[in-house]
Write a protein that holds these residues in place. Structure first.
Motif, short mmCIF file in Angstrom:
data_model
loop_
_atom_site.label_atom_id
_atom_site.label_comp_id
_atom_site.label_asym_id
_atom_site.label_seq_id
_atom_site.Cartn_x
_atom_site.Cartn_y
_atom_site.Cartn_z
N MET A 32 0.82 -1.22 0.00
CA MET A 32 0.00 0.00 0.00
C MET A 32 0.85 1.27 0.00
SD MET A 32 -2.86 -1.31 2.72
CE MET A 32 -3.84 0.19 2.74
N LEU A 33 2.10 1.16 0.45
CA LEU A 33 2.99 2.32 0.52
C LEU A 33 3.84 2.52 -0.73
CD1 LEU A 33 4.22 2.02 4.22
CD2 LEU A 33 2.40 3.48 3.29
N TYR A 34 3.91 1.51 -1.61
CA TYR A 34 4.75 1.62 -2.80
C TYR A 34 4.50 2.88 -3.63
CZ TYR A 34 6.63 -3.12 -2.21
OH TYR A 34 7.27 -4.23 -1.73
N PRO A 35 3.25 3.30 -3.82
CA PRO A 35 3.05 4.51 -4.63
C PRO A 35 3.81 5.73 -4.12
CG PRO A 35 0.97 3.37 -4.33
CD PRO A 35 1.98 2.69 -3.43
N ALA A 36 4.05 5.80 -2.83
CA ALA A 36 4.74 6.98 -2.27
C ALA A 36 6.20 7.05 -2.69
CB ALA A 36 4.63 6.97 -0.75
N ILE A 37 6.76 5.92 -3.14
CA ILE A 37 8.16 5.99 -3.58
C ILE A 37 8.33 5.81 -5.08
CG2 ILE A 37 9.11 5.29 -1.36
CD1 ILE A 37 9.76 2.56 -2.59
N ARG A 38 7.41 5.11 -5.74
CA ARG A 38 7.67 4.82 -7.15
C ARG A 38 6.58 5.21 -8.13
NH1 ARG A 38 8.10 -1.59 -6.37
NH2 ARG A 38 5.90 -2.14 -6.37
N ALA A 39 5.48 5.73 -7.68
CA ALA A 39 4.46 6.20 -8.63
C ALA A 39 4.91 7.51 -9.26
CB ALA A 39 3.13 6.40 -7.90
N GLN A 40 4.26 7.86 -10.34
CA GLN A 40 4.61 9.13 -10.99
C GLN A 40 4.29 10.31 -10.07
OE1 GLN A 40 6.44 8.97 -13.88
NE2 GLN A 40 6.29 6.82 -13.36
N SER A 42 4.89 10.64 -6.72
CA SER A 42 5.55 10.09 -5.53
C SER A 42 6.47 11.12 -4.88
CB SER A 42 6.39 8.87 -5.93
OG SER A 42 7.45 9.28 -6.81
N GLU A 43 7.04 10.71 -3.77
CA GLU A 43 8.06 11.55 -3.12
C GLU A 43 9.27 11.72 -4.05
OE1 GLU A 43 7.56 13.24 -0.53
OE2 GLU A 43 5.99 12.20 0.58
N THR A 44 9.58 10.70 -4.80
CA THR A 44 10.68 10.78 -5.76
C THR A 44 10.42 11.89 -6.77
OG1 THR A 44 11.00 8.40 -5.49
CG2 THR A 44 12.08 9.44 -7.38
N THR A 45 9.21 11.96 -7.26
CA THR A 45 8.84 13.02 -8.20
C THR A 45 8.87 14.39 -7.53
OG1 THR A 45 7.49 11.50 -9.49
CG2 THR A 45 7.04 13.85 -9.77
N ALA A 46 8.36 14.47 -6.31
CA ALA A 46 8.37 15.76 -5.61
C ALA A 46 9.80 16.26 -5.43
CB ALA A 46 7.67 15.63 -4.26
N ILE A 47 10.69 15.40 -5.00
CA ILE A 47 12.09 15.81 -4.77
C ILE A 47 12.71 16.33 -6.06
CG2 ILE A 47 14.42 14.95 -4.23
CD1 ILE A 47 12.90 12.84 -2.40
N THR A 48 12.61 15.55 -7.12
CA THR A 48 13.26 15.95 -8.37
C THR A 48 12.59 17.16 -9.00
OG1 THR A 48 11.99 14.22 -9.51
CG2 THR A 48 14.24 13.68 -8.85
N ALA A 107 8.08 12.09 -15.21
CA ALA A 107 7.09 12.46 -14.19
C ALA A 107 7.25 13.92 -13.75
CB ALA A 107 7.21 11.55 -12.98
N ILE A 108 8.42 14.48 -13.97
CA ILE A 108 8.69 15.86 -13.57
C ILE A 108 7.94 16.81 -14.50
CG2 ILE A 108 10.49 17.63 -13.35
CD1 ILE A 108 12.46 15.31 -12.79
#
Length: 173
Positions: A32-40, A42-48, A107-108
């Motif tokens: 259930m938490l995977y989207p927060a790190i790897r969805a478009q 995600s936190e990864t997208t927010a950071i970049t 995603a950016i």
């Protein structure tokens, strides 16, 4: 917004972060938490995204540029927290499920118009807060839910900060 070039407002909620722990392993909760790190979205997208925006806006809008960098650091804390929770729950915090389903830099949002940037950032932060709040309700682990609800507070604050930039500084953009 503060005009003092030496200081910047807090970009994290003043509430303390609860300990990063789980009651017990639960791979379903990890999923259930995977989207927060790897969805478009995600936190990864927010950071970049925020790093990119910092780079392109800092020369013209120094307060906004510094704020974007500070928020990206809070998002890095979120990414680390979610990765730890996934691991503790028995999951694997990979950035990709397989070669066809993975995060990528498309995603950016590469728009450079500041009004669009701020509006998109508000929507992104509100979406992240809603994800954390909804997931906290669905997960029946009080330790995990407490962490997710705390992360949501930061996302709500980030949306408020971007809204303040958009509303108070319209004439300068």
């Amino acid at each position: 917004m503060q005009n003092n070039s030496e200081s910047i407002r807090s970009v994290a909620s003043p509430e303390p972060y609860p300990p990063i722990k789980v009651s017990r392993e639960n791979p379903c909760y990890a999923t259930m938490l995977y989207p927060a790190i790897r969805a478009q979205e995600s936190e990864t997208t927010a950071i970049t995204t925020y790093l990119y925006q910092h780079w392109i806006l800092s020369d013209r809008f120094s307060d906004l540029g510094r704020t974007l960098m500070a928020i990206s650091k809070v998002e890095m804390l979120h990414l680390n927290t979610i990765g730890k929770l996934i691991t503790m729950l028995g999951g694997d915090p990979r950035f990709a499920n397989n070669a066809c389903e993975c995060w990528n830099a498309d995603a950016i949002d590469y728009c450079q118009e500041v009004h669009h940037i701020l509006a998109a950032n508000i929507a992104s932060e509100e979406g992240a807060a809603a994800f954390y709040q909804q997931t906290a309700k669905e997960i029946q682990d009080p330790c995990v839910s407490a962490v997710l609800n705390r992360l949501a507070l930061d996302e709500i604050l980030h949306a408020q900060i971007f809204r303040e930039f958009l509303e108070s500084d319209k004439s300068s953009f």
